[in-house]
Design an enzyme around this catalytic site. Sequence first.
Site, short mmCIF file in Angstrom:
data_model
loop_
_atom_site.label_atom_id
_atom_site.label_comp_id
_atom_site.label_asym_id
_atom_site.label_seq_id
_atom_site.Cartn_x
_atom_site.Cartn_y
_atom_site.Cartn_z
N GLU A 20 -12.41 3.67 2.39
CA GLU A 20 -12.23 5.11 2.58
C GLU A 20 -13.38 5.85 1.92
OE1 GLU A 20 -8.42 6.49 1.17
OE2 GLU A 20 -8.71 8.47 2.05
N ASN A 42 -2.59 8.88 9.68
CA ASN A 42 -2.42 8.16 8.42
C ASN A 42 -1.36 8.88 7.60
OD1 ASN A 42 -3.40 6.42 6.01
ND2 ASN A 42 -3.55 8.50 5.22
N GLU A 43 -0.36 8.15 7.18
CA GLU A 43 0.71 8.73 6.34
C GLU A 43 1.07 10.13 6.85
OE1 GLU A 43 -0.11 8.22 2.14
OE2 GLU A 43 -0.22 6.05 2.36
N TYR A 45 2.04 0.37 -2.19
CA TYR A 45 1.21 0.04 -3.34
C TYR A 45 2.06 -0.57 -4.45
CZ TYR A 45 -2.77 2.35 -1.25
OH TYR A 45 -3.80 2.67 -0.41
N GLU A 62 -2.29 -0.62 4.15
CA GLU A 62 -2.65 -0.20 2.79
C GLU A 62 -1.71 -0.90 1.83
OE1 GLU A 62 -3.30 3.91 1.68
OE2 GLU A 62 -4.13 4.37 3.66
N GLN A 70 -8.77 -1.06 -2.12
CA GLN A 70 -9.78 -0.88 -1.10
C GLN A 70 -10.96 -1.80 -1.42
OE1 GLN A 70 -10.81 3.20 -0.30
NE2 GLN A 70 -8.69 3.89 -0.22
O1 AHR Z 1 -5.82 4.35 -0.77
C1 AHR Z 1 -5.72 5.60 -1.33
C2 AHR Z 1 -4.78 6.53 -0.59
O2 AHR Z 1 -3.48 6.05 -0.65
C3 AHR Z 1 -5.03 6.69 0.90
O3 AHR Z 1 -5.99 7.64 1.17
C4 AHR Z 1 -3.70 7.15 1.39
O4 AHR Z 1 -3.48 6.80 2.74
C5 AHR Z 1 -2.72 6.48 0.45
O5 AHR Z 1 -1.75 7.34 0.02
#
Ligand code: AHR
Length: 572
Positions: A96, A241-242, A321, A376, A425
């Site tokens: 990103e 995205n999201e 995450y 992600e 990332q």
């Molecule tokens: O990876 C960082 C961020 O986490 C991304 O931009 C977003 O899609 C997610 O919330």
Amino acid sequence: MSCKSALIAYYSRRQASAIMARAALSRSFFSRCFLIPLSKLSHRALSISCLLSLCLAPAGMAQTGQAANADKVRMAIDVSQPGAKIDRNIFGQFAEHLGHGVYEGIWVGTDSSIPNTRGMRNDVVAALKALKVPNVRWPGGCFADEYHWRKGIGPQRVVTLNPNWGGVTEPNTFGTHEYLDFLDQIGAEAYLSLNLGSGTPQEAAEWLEYLTTDQPTALGKERAANGHPAPYKIACLGIGNESWDCGGNMTPDYYASQLKIYSRFVRNFNPAQQGKEQMLKIAVGPGGNEPRFVEWTEEVMKAWQKHQWSWDMHGLSLHNYTVVHWDKKFASVGFGETEYGQILKNTLEMEGLVSRHSAIMDKYDPQKKIALVVDECGSWYAPLPGSNPGFLAQQNSMRDAVLAALNLNIFARHADRVRMANIAQMVNVLQAMILTDKEKMVLTPSYYVYRMYVPFQDATFVPVTFDAGSYTHDNITLPRVDAIAAKDATGRLWLEITNLDPNQSIEIEATLAGSTAKSAAGETLTAPKVDSVNTFEAQNAVVPKPVSATVQGGKLTLKLEPKSVTVISIGQ
Ligand code: AHR
């Protein structure tokens, strides 16, 4: 709203998500583990499903583990029962426009004194080539929903802002052509993320026409004038995205209408991508354990089930995450065994999440046409002291190596549905493969896990059964071991075993049904401490070392070091 308050608001939402996630998790733990008597579970089911849940129970509940904590762990590998293909795309990366992920991490510009090829740093490109990266998701993330592609093509690049990530300026010097050149240099495919939040269907449609037409249209000619006469191949297209959060806070219903419009009008014209090689369209999917995401998956899948000829999708994304407290994130270095256990316990929630959303998808898509795309995932720790908090800079330790292996194993066990994933990332951001500082570069423990797993790309899953046992520290109980096996295209068998116990080594004895193997050799990644890291000064603190194993009478034996990730090749 200022950049800072936007960031705070964003993080508070994350915190709320985490609280709800924990509530949902306890409910699911009780339903899965207390309603099914353990004695009724098959050995395999216990190993690969409920045991991952048992590890989430408070200490004392995982009674079965205590008995299994003998030094030796027995495994059974049955080569005669091949499963699904482990799609190489589960080893995808995410880059990103965030912090030093792209600028400095990949792109240094053609005038840089850092050795580069057309602006891309040679050291990073060489390191990524060794990972056989299948695809790179770009340009975001939250950034994608504010990205306007025209600003990143042609000789004149305009400077814009990056309000999501640190409020810095965006030079747009790394744009569409640079991204695709970078992919060529590392040998990966494109996974473009469209701007659904602040863009329009027309803007997105023109981007794809610019990229893929072989006709002499104004956009096709403009691409040629910018140096690329041939149409590009765009393997995957993310539609938003999201969109439930940073991508526009949409309801599932509203998103589904947008999805239909973008899927219909954003066409790929590349003649080589009209048949089997068609571009895969990935819809926004759930983002963690919150109950609202169950509804999201239901609604999007329901819409797809009723879809007509005019639109389609091929994947549903999932973001998750590894974070214990969004408001008080753990440090990425300088931690102890308790934080090691808490983070690994948290990361194992991926199993429940994947199972839950796969089960919903099964209702609407029993043939598993739609892939679950975990585009992600990874660890999210506190920013490194002194760094811009919006840059998400963190170190990467032995704990992250174990975490990476556990997630890859979960994806492999769900290979029939999970056919793509992207760790967040690739360089300098979150759970990165590579860290850079000006001309210096260091490969992280996570990098080495991805390198060791290369043989699993497109290999066929082979079932492994074992009693994982348990490891308990400070009221946190985890499975002691995890493992997957697979057969590659040449027929060679590969076994990965993770020893989660940071203190005790483990003897493995594995029976190899259906194999005539006579030898085994491999590599193991371990380190003196759970928070051991590679630094620019000490680059080889956590690197793989050769490991020996023996095969005799259809049995493989080897010893695993504490907190280790081991990949063994078993053959003639
Ligand atoms: O990876 C960082 C961020 O986490 C991304 O931009 C977003 O899609 C997610 O919330």
